[in-house]
Enzyme design. Structure first.
Site, short mmCIF file in Angstrom:
data_model
loop_
_atom_site.label_atom_id
_atom_site.label_comp_id
_atom_site.label_asym_id
_atom_site.label_seq_id
_atom_site.Cartn_x
_atom_site.Cartn_y
_atom_site.Cartn_z
N ASP A 128 63.72 -26.79 33.46
CA ASP A 128 64.60 -25.71 33.90
C ASP A 128 64.66 -25.80 35.41
OD1 ASP A 128 66.29 -23.58 32.72
OD2 ASP A 128 65.31 -22.43 34.30
N LYS A 132 67.13 -40.75 44.91
CA LYS A 132 67.09 -39.33 44.56
C LYS A 132 65.80 -39.00 43.82
CE LYS A 132 69.15 -35.57 41.97
NZ LYS A 132 70.10 -35.08 40.99
#
Ligand code: ITT
Length: 196
Positions: free
Chosen positions: A69, A173
């Site tokens: 999440d 990233k």
């Protein structure tokens, strides 16, 4: 370890898979298992929502199941969109619509500092739970730049690299991102857990 990835977000799945496979795990998505459940994210924290998703999909898959999440917390907006990042601006918007809305809401706002947060929760069929959190600081760009990644990546600027997340390769990233850091911390906890 064979792990089920509890997510319906293709960009997130791509990153989870790449990082977890590099750690030596086998990843199967909930979709690949034919699980179409979309758990209701009724929590008000990243931790609560990650647990809801991992627990629900673990019960359906019977496999150790990981959920992420995550969201973008912007200081000048008192932490918004935060846990509501996927729903910012309502159901009608796509990724581009959401980051455009963010840029609009940031017009004239100072400071432009923000952070991405990811909470990774892994539920095991025996009821055990492992959780790890990762954060990545940055700023909100004045205009979108770059084609890579997903979500808010084109407007999330990383000052030390002078690039947005969308201008980085997947490896670049993952090496610095909230999700990369959370999965690194998760791997440490998992090794300890498996030793017990
Ligand atoms: P699942 O719950 O099915 O995994 P979701 O997209 O609904 O998919 P979240 O509830 O965790 O996932 O929402 C996270 C949102 O935050 C996501 O939709 C993006 O808009 C944003 N987000 C999270 N990580 C991101 C990243 O690495 N780059 C860009 N945006 C990101």
């Amino acid at each position: 370890m064979k792990i089920c990835a509890a997510t319906g977000n293709a960009g997130k799945l791509r990153e989870l898979r790449r990082i977890l496979e590099a750690q030596g795990h086998e990843v199967v998505s909930q979709k690949e298992l034919g699980i179409t459940i979309e758990p209701d994210e009724t929590g008000t924290t990243f931790e609560a929502n990650a647990l809801i998703k991992a627990e629900t999909i673990c019960k359906a898959s019977g496999l150790p199941t990981i959920a992420d999440d995550s969201g973008l917390c912007v200081d000048a907006l008192n932490g918004a969109p935060g846990v509501y990042s996927a729903r910012y601006g309502g159901e009608g918007l796509d990724d581009t619509g959401r980051y455009r809305l963010l840029l609009e809401n940031m017009r004239g706002q100072m400071p432009r500092t923000a952070k991405f947060v990811s909470v990774i929760t892994c539920c095991f069929p025996n009821g055990d739970v492992l959780t790890a959190r990762g954060e990545c600081p940055g700023t909100i760009a004045f205009a979108p730049q770059g084609e890579g990644g997903f979500g808010y990546d084109p407007v999330f600027f990383v000052p030390p690299l002078k690039k947005t997340f969308a201008q980085l390769t997947a490896e670049e990233k993952n090496a610095i991102s909230h999700r990369g850091k959370a999965l690194e911390a998760f791997q440490v906890k998992l090794k300890e857990y498996l030793k017990q």
